[in-house]
Design a protein around this motif. Sequence first.
Motif, short mmCIF file in Angstrom:
data_model
loop_
_atom_site.label_atom_id
_atom_site.label_comp_id
_atom_site.label_asym_id
_atom_site.label_seq_id
_atom_site.Cartn_x
_atom_site.Cartn_y
_atom_site.Cartn_z
N GLY A 29 0.79 -1.24 0.00
CA GLY A 29 0.00 0.00 0.00
C GLY A 29 0.82 1.28 0.00
N MET A 34 -0.79 6.55 -1.20
CA MET A 34 -0.41 7.92 -1.61
C MET A 34 -1.23 8.36 -2.81
SD MET A 34 1.97 9.01 0.39
CE MET A 34 2.94 10.26 -0.39
N PRO A 69 5.60 -12.17 -4.79
CA PRO A 69 5.42 -10.73 -4.98
C PRO A 69 5.31 -9.94 -3.68
CG PRO A 69 3.40 -11.89 -5.47
CD PRO A 69 4.45 -12.93 -5.31
N HIS A 73 11.07 -5.29 0.59
CA HIS A 73 12.44 -4.83 0.32
C HIS A 73 13.35 -5.26 1.47
CE1 HIS A 73 10.99 -2.73 -3.13
NE2 HIS A 73 10.12 -2.06 -2.41
N VAL A 96 16.01 1.44 -1.02
CA VAL A 96 14.62 1.92 -1.08
C VAL A 96 14.26 2.69 0.19
CG1 VAL A 96 12.20 1.20 -1.08
CG2 VAL A 96 13.82 0.11 -2.63
N GLY A 97 13.71 3.88 0.02
CA GLY A 97 13.08 4.68 1.07
C GLY A 97 13.74 4.63 2.44
N THR A 113 3.82 -0.70 -9.81
CA THR A 113 3.82 0.76 -9.92
C THR A 113 4.49 1.22 -11.21
OG1 THR A 113 3.69 1.16 -7.56
CG2 THR A 113 4.76 2.87 -8.85
N GLY A 118 11.64 3.24 -10.03
CA GLY A 118 11.51 2.06 -9.16
C GLY A 118 12.87 1.37 -9.01
N GLU A 160 -4.99 -9.89 -14.11
CA GLU A 160 -3.82 -10.71 -13.80
C GLU A 160 -3.12 -10.27 -12.52
OE1 GLU A 160 -2.07 -12.31 -18.05
OE2 GLU A 160 -1.61 -10.24 -17.50
N ILE A 162 0.55 -10.67 -10.41
CA ILE A 162 1.95 -11.13 -10.40
C ILE A 162 2.02 -12.16 -9.28
CG2 ILE A 162 4.38 -10.53 -9.95
CD1 ILE A 162 3.57 -7.57 -10.63
N LYS A 180 22.77 4.00 -7.11
CA LYS A 180 21.68 4.99 -7.20
C LYS A 180 22.16 6.33 -6.70
CE LYS A 180 17.45 5.77 -4.44
NZ LYS A 180 16.36 5.12 -3.71
N LEU A 187 14.83 8.01 2.22
CA LEU A 187 13.56 8.45 1.63
C LEU A 187 13.70 9.07 0.25
CD1 LEU A 187 11.57 10.01 4.62
CD2 LEU A 187 11.07 7.93 3.36
N ALA A 188 14.85 8.84 -0.41
CA ALA A 188 15.08 9.54 -1.66
C ALA A 188 14.68 8.71 -2.86
CB ALA A 188 16.54 9.93 -1.76
N ILE A 189 13.75 9.24 -3.67
CA ILE A 189 13.46 8.64 -4.97
C ILE A 189 14.68 8.96 -5.85
CG2 ILE A 189 11.85 8.64 -6.93
CD1 ILE A 189 10.48 7.80 -4.34
C1 LIG Z 1 8.06 7.84 1.49
C2 LIG Z 1 8.23 6.87 0.34
C3 LIG Z 1 9.52 6.60 -0.11
C4 LIG Z 1 9.71 5.71 -1.17
N1 LIG Z 1 10.98 5.46 -1.60
C5 LIG Z 1 11.17 4.62 -2.64
C6 LIG Z 1 12.50 4.35 -3.11
O1 LIG Z 1 13.51 4.87 -2.61
N2 LIG Z 1 12.63 3.49 -4.17
C7 LIG Z 1 11.55 2.89 -4.76
O2 LIG Z 1 11.73 2.12 -5.69
N3 LIG Z 1 10.29 3.13 -4.32
C8 LIG Z 1 10.07 3.97 -3.29
N4 LIG Z 1 8.80 4.23 -2.85
C9 LIG Z 1 7.66 3.60 -3.57
C10 LIG Z 1 7.13 2.29 -2.95
O3 LIG Z 1 7.43 2.14 -1.59
C11 LIG Z 1 7.61 1.05 -3.74
O4 LIG Z 1 7.27 1.19 -5.11
C12 LIG Z 1 7.03 -0.27 -3.18
O5 LIG Z 1 7.83 -1.33 -3.67
C13 LIG Z 1 5.60 -0.51 -3.55
O6 LIG Z 1 5.20 -1.74 -2.95
P1 LIG Z 1 3.80 -1.88 -2.20
O7 LIG Z 1 3.71 -3.29 -1.76
O8 LIG Z 1 3.62 -0.84 -1.18
O9 LIG Z 1 2.79 -1.63 -3.45
P2 LIG Z 1 1.29 -1.11 -3.44
O10 LIG Z 1 1.26 0.34 -3.15
O11 LIG Z 1 0.40 -1.98 -2.64
O12 LIG Z 1 0.95 -1.37 -4.99
C14 LIG Z 1 1.66 -0.68 -5.99
C15 LIG Z 1 1.11 -1.07 -7.37
O13 LIG Z 1 1.44 -2.42 -7.67
C16 LIG Z 1 0.26 -3.17 -7.96
N5 LIG Z 1 0.49 -4.52 -7.41
C17 LIG Z 1 0.93 -4.81 -6.16
N6 LIG Z 1 1.07 -6.14 -6.04
C18 LIG Z 1 0.70 -6.70 -7.23
C19 LIG Z 1 0.62 -8.04 -7.73
N7 LIG Z 1 0.95 -9.10 -6.97
N8 LIG Z 1 0.19 -8.23 -9.00
C20 LIG Z 1 -0.14 -7.17 -9.77
N9 LIG Z 1 -0.07 -5.89 -9.37
C21 LIG Z 1 0.34 -5.65 -8.11
C22 LIG Z 1 -0.86 -2.42 -7.25
O14 LIG Z 1 -2.12 -2.70 -7.82
C23 LIG Z 1 -0.42 -0.98 -7.47
O15 LIG Z 1 -0.75 -0.55 -8.77
C24 LIG Z 1 8.58 5.09 -1.79
C25 LIG Z 1 7.29 5.36 -1.32
C26 LIG Z 1 7.10 6.24 -0.27
C27 LIG Z 1 5.70 6.51 0.22
#
Ligand SMILES: Cc1cc2nc3c(=O)[nH]c(=O)nc-3n(C[C@H](O)[C@H](O)[C@H](O)COP(=O)(O)OP(=O)(O)OC[C@H]3O[C@@H](n4cnc5c(N)ncnc54)[C@H](O)[C@@H]3O)c2cc1C
Length: 276
Positions: A29, A34, A69, A73, A96-97, A113, A118, A160, A162, A180, A187-189
């Motif tokens: 999430g 967000m 899936p 991280h 990551v973050g 995403t 990413g 579908e 993953i 990177k 917390l840096a993208i």
């Molecule tokens: C403060 C902050 C800092 C961050 N820093 C980074 C960073 O440094 N690097 C980085 O890469 N990202 C970063 N992120 C982004 C995020 O944390 C990552 O992309 C994380 O891996 C998303 O995973 P999640 O499980 O939370 O996905 P979710 O938010 O639950 O889902 C993301 C998307 O993936 C889809 N999805 C999830 N699981 C599946 C599945 N099994 N099959 C099909 N679709 C699916 C969902 O439908 C949605 O569209 C950051 C986010 C925040 C809020």
Amino acid sequence: MNIYSAKSIAEVTNFLQSYGGESLILAGGTDVVMKYKNGLLKKREVCNTYGIRDLRYIKETADSLAIGPLTTHHDLAESKLVHKYAPPLAQAAVSVGSPQIRNRGTIGGNIGTASPAGDTLPALMVLGADIKLLSSTGERTVNIRDCFTGPGKTVIKPDELIFEINIPKLVEGEQSFFTKLGARSALAISIASAAAKVRLERGVFTSVEVSLGSLAPTVLYQRLTMLEGERLPNKELWHRLQFIKDQVSPISDVRASAEYRKQMAVALLFEGLKDL
Ligand SMILES: Cc1cc2nc3c(=O)[nH]c(=O)nc-3n(C[C@H](O)[C@H](O)[C@H](O)COP(=O)(O)OP(=O)(O)OC[C@H]3O[C@@H](n4cnc5c(N)ncnc54)[C@H](O)[C@@H]3O)c2cc1C
């Protein structure tokens, strides 16, 4: 919004079949919440998969790692198997973050995403990961290099899921890295990121594959045949890598200008490759 908490993989695929394009999978999430908060997502039917234990694992097979899936991280960063057989993925996961994001965010969510920033994606690209997708009508496999069609866009269909990521293990003679550049250490993208997998024989590159993040609408993958077959002194390597600037199409934003990102693409690859 209606949230349904699935308890099994079959419940997820049934849910997706029922609601198709109206539905969304929720993993950790961290991205989805967000987007809802910022009004960027409107889908009403949400399938929460986070509690399905069968989707969170790292297993070794004869020639690959199989990763669920919902593997976080943090899980990837801590895994001895990932460090041994897919080191760029461990390096990407660490970057990551913050600890909170690494504990909650998942590899499936990072792929779903489909952000050009990413962090796991360049690592998965050079490692040649296969993404296994499941729907109520069957299963198919897509290579990660064919997965992304634009920012936030993938070839994954609305019905579908993953359900596994398969990563060929690094073999003897192969070396790799992920690196990177972010604005802050936590917390840096990424401003720019790079991963590479190379095969070396007596100090000579016989194969060079690279992937770049935050430098185009999707994460880029390329095999650099022009570096293969020679032992290059650092000055020559730096010179040859300049062509990368013409291969990328970054944006300028609050984090960095397009020109700076182009220079960093060369610098990140050079720093990683010269030390192998
Ligand atoms: C403060 C902050 C800092 C961050 N820093 C980074 C960073 O440094 N690097 C980085 O890469 N990202 C970063 N992120 C982004 C995020 O944390 C990552 O992309 C994380 O891996 C998303 O995973 P999640 O499980 O939370 O996905 P979710 O938010 O639950 O889902 C993301 C998307 O993936 C889809 N999805 C999830 N699981 C599946 C599945 N099994 N099959 C099909 N679709 C699916 C969902 O439908 C949605 O569209 C950051 C986010 C925040 C809020």
